[in-house]
Design an enzyme around this catalytic site. Structure first.
Site, PDB file in Angstrom:
ATOM      1  N   SER A   1      45.806 -26.647  58.155  1.00  0.00           N
ATOM      2  CA  SER A   1      44.807 -25.727  57.597  1.00  0.00           C
ATOM      3  C   SER A   1      45.397 -24.333  57.394  1.00  0.00           C
ATOM      4  O   SER A   1      45.116 -23.665  56.400  1.00  0.00           O
ATOM      5  CB  SER A   1      43.559 -25.671  58.479  1.00  0.00           C
ATOM      6  N   CYS A   2      46.236 -23.887  58.317  1.00  0.00           N
ATOM      7  CA  CYS A   2      46.863 -22.565  58.177  1.00  0.00           C
ATOM      8  C   CYS A   2      47.883 -22.561  57.038  1.00  0.00           C
ATOM      9  O   CYS A   2      48.011 -21.577  56.308  1.00  0.00           O
ATOM     10  CB  CYS A   2      47.524 -22.139  59.485  1.00  0.00           C
TER      11      CYS A   2
END
Length: 147
Positions: free
Chosen positions: A75-76
């Site tokens: 996600s990052c």
């Protein structure tokens, strides 16, 4: 345990304690920031206030400051790629883009190179700035944003 209410109360209490020095609460879009100086991926100290300007010849520029917990999570990575892919649009508007993670400068350097990120990644190891700005723990998913 399944005591979600207790966890939320504990998080709110921790947030209240962490933000005791900020009268306005959590940082929001458009807020003035406290002094933030952190090492970038090269280990050089970067001060957010250096973008403020303040003289007739240097009016400063807006800073897009985004926080992510760690460079290794999917996600990052997607978040950083989205800022990378929109970087030209931010620059056209005169803005500087800066990412802040809980990773070390060395790790950020590797990640910046791998993902071809055109902006600095600052290291907030220990999370002191994250705490000061009251970045919510759940903004980091399963990773702790606040120790």
């Amino acid at each position: 345990g399944g005591d979600k209410g207790g966890e939320i109360a504990a998080q709110e209490s921790a947030a209240d304690s962490a933000g005791a020095g900020i009268a306005t609460g959590a940082a929001r879009e458009g807020d003035s920031l406290p002094e933030i100086t952190l090492p970038n991926q090269k280990g050089d100290l970067v001060s957010i206030s250096s973008f403020k300007g303040g003289s007739f010849f240097n009016a400063g520029k807006p800073v897009v400051l985004f926080f992510f917990a760690g460079s290794a999570s999917p996600s990052c990575t997607k978040e950083c790629q989205a800022f990378r892919d929109s970087y030209a649009k931010f620059k056209e508007k005169g803005a500087e883009v800066i990412g802040v993670s809980l990773d070390s400068p060395t790790f950020n350097a590797e990640f910046k190179g791998k993902e071809e990120l055109p902006f600095d990644l600052l290291s907030d190891e220990g999370g002191s700035i994250t705490q000061k700005l009251q970045i919510p723990k759940d903004a980091f998913g399963l990773l702790n944003g606040r120790q």
